[in-house]
Write an enzyme that holds these catalytic residues in place. Sequence first.
Site, PDB file in Angstrom:
ATOM      1  CB  CYS A  23      -0.797  -0.034   1.218  1.00  0.00           C
ATOM      2  SG  CYS A  23      -1.795   1.382   1.320  1.00  0.00           S
ATOM      3  CD  GLU A  70      -3.223  -0.861  -2.413  1.00  0.00           C
ATOM      4  OE1 GLU A  70      -3.619   0.313  -3.147  1.00  0.00           O
ATOM      5  OE2 GLU A  70      -3.336  -0.750  -1.135  1.00  0.00           O
TER       6      GLU A  70
END
Length: 228
Positions: free
Chosen positions: A137, A209
């Site tokens: 992330c 993601e």
Amino acid sequence: MTISFSQQIFNRVEPVWQSYLTHPFVKGIGDGTLDKAKFIHYMKQDYIYLIEYSRLFAIGASKANDLSTMTLFGELLHGTLSFEMDLHRQYAEKFGISAEELEATEPSATMTSYTSYMLSQASLGGVENTIAAVLACAWSYNYIGKALAENPSSKEHEFYGDWVNTYSSSEFTELVDKCIQLIDQIGKTASPETKKKLEDIVVNTSYYEYMFWDMAENITMWDVPVTV
């Protein structure tokens, strides 16, 4: 020539991260054409994501084997709760959405699955699992931010420029670099089996993601034919 553990990880995830740059949601931020409704959905889901993400740093601090690692997780926790989440609160204010409304956001399937995976992986192992769980992330956002910032108009955009500037900033880059340094430090003594496990966590979170960008682009919650 021996490459660092972080470079080894990056070599595996780079194709996935490259796909972010061509994703319509990310491209829309970069060229300023992203539909505001999509951004609002993203912002709200990402806000509650960051609340769960912050729990990872608390887990990391509790599992740290030394003060410097504990300090890093403390910095990451502070940076997320203030620096990153402030960006979301500032955007929300522009739409007349209060911080309380943000916090009360109902989680999407993607957000729930992603954060549950990270928290489970962090809980199952030591500090090495935690840093692997948070790495994709932070690092990929910095990767995206820097890529978009290469176009001056992205940084200067009246609305999305703040997003680009935040994730390409020296402050955010410094935190990411510290995460990379920690995974490299862990990689120096980790067994091949442990390194493979940590790589897999980063790969899986990189896939999540992409799913998050898709969730934002399509304004999805739970892909089921009925509601209750």
